[in-house]
Design a protein around this motif. Structure first.
Motif, PDB file in Angstrom:
ATOM      1  N   GLU A 165      22.917  15.297   6.974  1.00  0.00           N
ATOM      2  CA  GLU A 165      22.158  16.306   7.737  1.00  0.00           C
ATOM      3  C   GLU A 165      21.437  15.655   8.918  1.00  0.00           C
ATOM      4  O   GLU A 165      21.378  16.220  10.011  1.00  0.00           O
ATOM      5  CB  GLU A 165      21.158  17.030   6.829  1.00  0.00           C
ATOM      6  CG  GLU A 165      21.782  17.868   5.749  1.00  0.00           C
ATOM      7  CD  GLU A 165      22.481  19.112   6.262  1.00  0.00           C
ATOM      8  OE1 GLU A 165      22.298  19.485   7.436  1.00  0.00           O
ATOM      9  OE2 GLU A 165      23.218  19.726   5.466  1.00  0.00           O
ATOM     10  N   LEU A 166      20.889  14.458   8.696  1.00  0.00           N
ATOM     11  CA  LEU A 166      20.186  13.735   9.759  1.00  0.00           C
ATOM     12  C   LEU A 166      21.145  13.365  10.887  1.00  0.00           C
ATOM     13  O   LEU A 166      20.840  13.546  12.074  1.00  0.00           O
ATOM     14  CB  LEU A 166      19.523  12.490   9.170  1.00  0.00           C
ATOM     15  CG  LEU A 166      18.652  11.643  10.089  1.00  0.00           C
ATOM     16  CD1 LEU A 166      17.493  12.449  10.652  1.00  0.00           C
ATOM     17  CD2 LEU A 166      18.138  10.421   9.324  1.00  0.00           C
ATOM     18  N   LEU A 225      21.961  16.426  12.831  1.00  0.00           N
ATOM     19  CA  LEU A 225      20.852  16.772  13.717  1.00  0.00           C
ATOM     20  C   LEU A 225      20.940  15.983  15.012  1.00  0.00           C
ATOM     21  O   LEU A 225      20.764  16.532  16.108  1.00  0.00           O
ATOM     22  CB  LEU A 225      19.512  16.505  13.025  1.00  0.00           C
ATOM     23  CG  LEU A 225      18.274  16.669  13.909  1.00  0.00           C
ATOM     24  CD1 LEU A 225      18.056  18.134  14.269  1.00  0.00           C
ATOM     25  CD2 LEU A 225      17.052  16.084  13.207  1.00  0.00           C
ATOM     26  N   TYR A 238      16.839  24.982  16.417  1.00  0.00           N
ATOM     27  CA  TYR A 238      17.372  23.932  15.541  1.00  0.00           C
ATOM     28  C   TYR A 238      16.263  23.049  14.974  1.00  0.00           C
ATOM     29  O   TYR A 238      16.396  22.512  13.867  1.00  0.00           O
ATOM     30  CB  TYR A 238      18.463  23.099  16.235  1.00  0.00           C
ATOM     31  CG  TYR A 238      17.993  22.075  17.236  1.00  0.00           C
ATOM     32  CD1 TYR A 238      17.624  20.800  16.836  1.00  0.00           C
ATOM     33  CD2 TYR A 238      17.945  22.363  18.591  1.00  0.00           C
ATOM     34  CE1 TYR A 238      17.209  19.843  17.748  1.00  0.00           C
ATOM     35  CE2 TYR A 238      17.533  21.410  19.511  1.00  0.00           C
ATOM     36  CZ  TYR A 238      17.170  20.155  19.084  1.00  0.00           C
ATOM     37  OH  TYR A 238      16.760  19.211  19.987  1.00  0.00           O
ATOM     38  N   TRP A 254      15.419  22.585  11.069  1.00  0.00           N
ATOM     39  CA  TRP A 254      15.260  21.245  10.501  1.00  0.00           C
ATOM     40  C   TRP A 254      13.995  21.177   9.647  1.00  0.00           C
ATOM     41  O   TRP A 254      14.008  20.607   8.555  1.00  0.00           O
ATOM     42  CB  TRP A 254      15.225  20.206  11.621  1.00  0.00           C
ATOM     43  CG  TRP A 254      14.998  18.821  11.126  1.00  0.00           C
ATOM     44  CD1 TRP A 254      13.862  18.083  11.250  1.00  0.00           C
ATOM     45  CD2 TRP A 254      15.918  17.999  10.397  1.00  0.00           C
ATOM     46  NE1 TRP A 254      14.028  16.853  10.654  1.00  0.00           N
ATOM     47  CE2 TRP A 254      15.283  16.778  10.119  1.00  0.00           C
ATOM     48  CE3 TRP A 254      17.224  18.190   9.961  1.00  0.00           C
ATOM     49  CZ2 TRP A 254      15.891  15.743   9.425  1.00  0.00           C
ATOM     50  CZ3 TRP A 254      17.834  17.166   9.265  1.00  0.00           C
ATOM     51  CH2 TRP A 254      17.182  15.960   8.998  1.00  0.00           C
TER      52      TRP A 254
END
Length: 104
Positions: free
Chosen positions: A23-24, A27, A74, A78
């Protein structure tokens, strides 16, 4: 143009750190498109794989960054993901006072 460095230490849970890592990285595929981003590096702790450190350099005014960038959809998504995954976040903002090394 002002420049600042944003560091963020993330600590995921041992059971979900691989999912968090993905996920990081996802991002930062999005953040990489930001106009004022100079560069960013995402680190994973070798001895504690659930710990991540992000190092970002921005050409921006900190106040503008906090008031504009942090309102983007976004970024809000997050923030929710961090809550859902129970990930701790420790941000710090620095201003440059000297540069050293080989400039490319």
């Amino acid at each position: 143009m002002e420049q600042f460095t944003l560091t963020v230490k993330f600590t995921a849970k041992t059971g979900n750190h691989e999912k968090f890592k993905q996920e990081l990285l996802n991002l930062f595929d999005i953040i990489n498109e930001e106009e004022n981003l100079v560069n960013a590096t995402v680190h994973q702790n070798i001895q504690k794989p659930e710990e991540f450190l992000v190092y970002e350099i921005w050409n921006d005014n900190v106040e503008h960054f906090l008031n504009v960038h942090f309102k983007k959809p976004y970024v809000q998504a997050w923030d929710q993901l961090l809550l859902d995954m129970d990930v701790e976040r420790e941000p710090s903002i620095y201003k440059p006072i000297g540069k050293y090394g080989k400039q490319k």
